[in-house]
Design an enzyme around this catalytic site. Sequence first.
Site, PDB file in Angstrom:
ATOM      1  N   CYS A 144      -3.316   1.146   6.893  1.00  0.00           N
ATOM      2  CA  CYS A 144      -3.394   0.389   8.089  1.00  0.00           C
ATOM      3  C   CYS A 144      -4.285   1.071   9.070  1.00  0.00           C
ATOM      4  O   CYS A 144      -5.001   0.421   9.770  1.00  0.00           O
ATOM      5  CB  CYS A 144      -2.084   0.138   8.631  1.00  0.00           C
ATOM      6  SG  CYS A 144      -1.046   1.609   8.762  1.00  0.00           S
TER       7      CYS A 144
ATOM      8  N   ASN B  22       0.873  -1.419   0.000  1.00  0.00           N
ATOM      9  CA  ASN B  22       0.145   0.134   0.093  1.00  0.00           C
ATOM     10  C   ASN B  22       0.749   1.325   0.161  1.00  0.00           C
ATOM     11  O   ASN B  22       0.457   2.371  -0.518  1.00  0.00           O
ATOM     12  CB  ASN B  22      -1.058   0.196   0.999  1.00  0.00           C
ATOM     13  CG  ASN B  22      -0.305   0.025   2.427  1.00  0.00           C
ATOM     14  OD1 ASN B  22       0.602  -0.719   2.699  1.00  0.00           O
ATOM     15  ND2 ASN B  22      -0.977   0.342   3.475  1.00  0.00           N
TER      16      ASN B  22
ATOM     17  N   GLU C 217       7.412   1.273  15.625  1.00  0.00           N
ATOM     18  CA  GLU C 217       8.467   1.974  14.802  1.00  0.00           C
ATOM     19  C   GLU C 217       8.393   3.468  14.825  1.00  0.00           C
ATOM     20  O   GLU C 217       7.427   3.990  15.672  1.00  0.00           O
ATOM     21  CB  GLU C 217       7.873   1.755  13.410  1.00  0.00           C
ATOM     22  CG  GLU C 217       7.996   0.261  12.946  1.00  0.00           C
ATOM     23  CD  GLU C 217       7.888   0.012  11.362  1.00  0.00           C
ATOM     24  OE1 GLU C 217       7.243   0.564  11.060  1.00  0.00           O
ATOM     25  OE2 GLU C 217       8.448  -1.017  11.017  1.00  0.00           O
TER      26      GLU C 217
ATOM     27  N   GLU D 246       3.937  -4.882  12.428  1.00  0.00           N
ATOM     28  CA  GLU D 246       2.934  -3.812  12.049  1.00  0.00           C
ATOM     29  C   GLU D 246       1.892  -4.490  11.262  1.00  0.00           C
ATOM     30  O   GLU D 246       2.117  -4.690  10.111  1.00  0.00           O
ATOM     31  CB  GLU D 246       3.607  -2.857  11.490  1.00  0.00           C
ATOM     32  CG  GLU D 246       4.873  -1.895  12.137  1.00  0.00           C
ATOM     33  CD  GLU D 246       4.263  -1.227  13.250  1.00  0.00           C
ATOM     34  OE1 GLU D 246       2.977  -0.645  12.983  1.00  0.00           O
ATOM     35  OE2 GLU D 246       5.053  -0.730  13.997  1.00  0.00           O
TER      36      GLU D 246
HETATM   37  P1  NAD Z   1       0.553  -9.352   3.246  1.00  0.00           P
HETATM   38  O1  NAD Z   1       0.644  -9.854   4.542  1.00  0.00           O
HETATM   39  O2  NAD Z   1      -0.169 -10.261   2.446  1.00  0.00           O
HETATM   40  O3  NAD Z   1       2.204  -9.148   2.702  1.00  0.00           O
HETATM   41  C1  NAD Z   1       2.727  -8.403   3.252  1.00  0.00           C
HETATM   42  C2  NAD Z   1       4.272  -8.752   3.107  1.00  0.00           C
HETATM   43  O4  NAD Z   1       4.457 -10.094   3.442  1.00  0.00           O
HETATM   44  C3  NAD Z   1       4.501  -9.134   1.334  1.00  0.00           C
HETATM   45  O5  NAD Z   1       5.636  -8.748   1.047  1.00  0.00           O
HETATM   46  C4  NAD Z   1       4.492 -10.501   1.195  1.00  0.00           C
HETATM   47  O6  NAD Z   1       5.092 -11.100   0.175  1.00  0.00           O
HETATM   48  C5  NAD Z   1       4.978 -11.061   2.491  1.00  0.00           C
HETATM   49  N1  NAD Z   1       4.609 -12.376   3.203  1.00  0.00           N
HETATM   50  C6  NAD Z   1       3.474 -12.881   3.010  1.00  0.00           C
HETATM   51  N2  NAD Z   1       3.352 -14.140   3.701  1.00  0.00           N
HETATM   52  C7  NAD Z   1       4.717 -14.311   3.996  1.00  0.00           C
HETATM   53  C8  NAD Z   1       5.540 -15.393   4.607  1.00  0.00           C
HETATM   54  N3  NAD Z   1       4.856 -16.458   4.951  1.00  0.00           N
HETATM   55  N4  NAD Z   1       6.748 -15.410   4.703  1.00  0.00           N
HETATM   56  C9  NAD Z   1       7.428 -14.189   4.382  1.00  0.00           C
HETATM   57  N5  NAD Z   1       6.729 -13.187   3.804  1.00  0.00           N
HETATM   58  C10 NAD Z   1       5.451 -13.235   3.683  1.00  0.00           C
HETATM   59  O7  NAD Z   1      -0.054  -7.857   3.479  1.00  0.00           O
HETATM   60  P2  NAD Z   1      -0.437  -7.189   2.226  1.00  0.00           P
HETATM   61  O8  NAD Z   1      -1.765  -7.342   1.574  1.00  0.00           O
HETATM   62  O9  NAD Z   1       0.769  -6.754   1.334  1.00  0.00           O
HETATM   63  O10 NAD Z   1      -0.660  -5.663   3.070  1.00  0.00           O
HETATM   64  C11 NAD Z   1      -1.903  -5.264   3.569  1.00  0.00           C
HETATM   65  C12 NAD Z   1      -1.916  -5.517   4.891  1.00  0.00           C
HETATM   66  O11 NAD Z   1      -0.802  -4.931   5.480  1.00  0.00           O
HETATM   67  C13 NAD Z   1      -3.343  -4.909   5.581  1.00  0.00           C
HETATM   68  O12 NAD Z   1      -3.614  -5.659   6.573  1.00  0.00           O
HETATM   69  C14 NAD Z   1      -2.877  -3.773   6.284  1.00  0.00           C
HETATM   70  O13 NAD Z   1      -3.398  -3.314   7.606  1.00  0.00           O
HETATM   71  C15 NAD Z   1      -0.912  -3.977   6.883  1.00  0.00           C
HETATM   72  N6  NAD Z   1      -0.293  -2.665   6.647  1.00  0.00           N
HETATM   73  C16 NAD Z   1      -0.175  -2.372   8.058  1.00  0.00           C
HETATM   74  C17 NAD Z   1       0.683  -1.244   8.499  1.00  0.00           C
HETATM   75  C18 NAD Z   1       0.922  -0.867   9.745  1.00  0.00           C
HETATM   76  O14 NAD Z   1       1.861   0.004  10.019  1.00  0.00           O
HETATM   77  N7  NAD Z   1       0.559  -1.418  10.861  1.00  0.00           N
HETATM   78  C19 NAD Z   1       0.940  -0.355   7.245  1.00  0.00           C
HETATM   79  C20 NAD Z   1       0.713  -0.526   6.239  1.00  0.00           C
HETATM   80  C21 NAD Z   1      -0.311  -2.106   5.812  1.00  0.00           C
END
Ligand code: NAD
Length: 487
Positions: free
Chosen positions: A283, A151, A459, A249
């Site tokens: 998020c 995002n 963070e 996060e």
């Molecule tokens: P996601 O969990 O699908 O993927 C995030 C990252 O993790 C990607 O690079 C993905 O390839 C990697 N990943 C997934 N499974 C993995 C595994 N088993 N081992 C290692 N890496 C793995 O999330 P997304 O769809 O890319 O992002 C959206 C989510 O992120 C939403 O839930 C959002 O709320 C959250 N988010 C949180 C924050 C925060 O600061 N708290 C900020 C932005 C987004």
Amino acid sequence: MEQFGHFIDGAFTTPSNQWIDSVDPAAGTVWCRFSRGDAQDATAAMDAAERAFESGPWSRMSGAERADCLDQVADALARRWEELVEAEIRDNGKRLTEVRGQFAGLDNWFRPFAEKARHISREPQHNAVPGVQSETTYLPFGPVVAITPWNSPLMILAWKMAPALAAGNTMVVKPSEMASASTLLFAQMVHEAGLPAGVLNVVTGYGHEVGGALVRDQRTRMVTFTGSDLGGGKVAAAAAENVIPATLELGGKSPQVVFGDADPDNAVNGILSGIFLSNGQSCVAGSRLIVQASVKDVLVQKLLARVWTLQLGDPMDPETQIGPLANLPHLEKVRAMIARAVDEGATCLLDGREAGRGRAGFYVGPTIFDDVTPTMQLWREEVFGPVLAITTFDTEAEAVQLANDSAYGLAAGVWTSDSDRGARVARQIRAGTIYINHYRSIDPGASIGGLKRSGYGRELGPDAVKHFLQTRSIWTGTAPVPDPFPA
Ligand code: NAD
């Protein structure tokens, strides 16, 4: 069509013949390809990060020299950020205005943490042991793996990279398979700005493939993850097996609590920015509107009047206010959650699925449901899209109970003209960030992070660099050691 290799040890690798297509969400067509990394690529990136940490110039630099280098990176970003804008928009569909806003300030995430690097010093300890002095010293972990979502890839990477490198670590970054281009170009740019080879490496590919291999590598000393709670749980489990710390996060279902005495126009601005900026793909999206029953009708009418005027369109057009969702699987998920909310009996005041009809890209417009109850999916699960769930309360205690009725605890908004009530309610809401008569601001000086399923670790904020440092006690004898077995 542009094809990207990984960025390892200061250079792009030759692109492999295993690809992941990146689809432009405004057009629905492939615009570039990234390498689909595997265990070998993870090893190569970790070799470079380990070398840079153990024997490269990074490990030999003083904190002040690292700070100078990070300031050079910040200067380059301040000069060249516009070169990165188009890649991020084509990857994830974020609007031009938002991306420009984020990137014009990228350098500001680096300068305060560079400054901290100048002041990492040993601290004397007060111990009660005679004839010996002790002190606390700080040392970096080593190679840190950063895993980022689609995002806001660059801003989120900056939050991790600036303090991690200021602390003296090196990094391997695994951006989302849905949006990797801006991270690759960014790595090249910071390398050109003077960051030594191997200090920041990027490998692209799927999380369960190359991401998992990086977390399991025996040389990885720490993982910093931003993404969904599902992905975060898997990464934390792998990190635990590798006996390394992880910070997570994760997602949210953040409440916006509006009391009857709140300024309604101010609250409406906060609600709009909370849920419809970035088309809800944020998020801290304020996705649950908990409003005092006595003012609900007035507030909702004001909200609808504003939402009807929002312009949906091409994210590259500066006039656009609502762009596409970031990718096709996400579009399908958001549409399915809207359909389920209808099935479960929530009252649909505005259905954004209509706005997307006839468009080539992945569009869903602002969507608003009233009468959402805590048993419904829309209340419990993160949509990560422009979908607002409304419910009402009568008493302050009920408002707090509803706000806390969630598995998540990332952020919350409280809207009231009574400052005592604002402070009282803020104290009771279980979230890592609370905004009172305000929403969404972030700053290097303010920590972010979640409670409950929104994750752990923090963070940014005053301790951001310390989060990437370990402490070590050093004891120095100042008197002869007494005989441990006196006659
Ligand atoms: P996601 O969990 O699908 O993927 C995030 C990252 O993790 C990607 O690079 C993905 O390839 C990697 N990943 C997934 N499974 C993995 C595994 N088993 N081992 C290692 N890496 C793995 O999330 P997304 O769809 O890319 O992002 C959206 C989510 O992120 C939403 O839930 C959002 O709320 C959250 N988010 C949180 C924050 C925060 O600061 N708290 C900020 C932005 C987004």
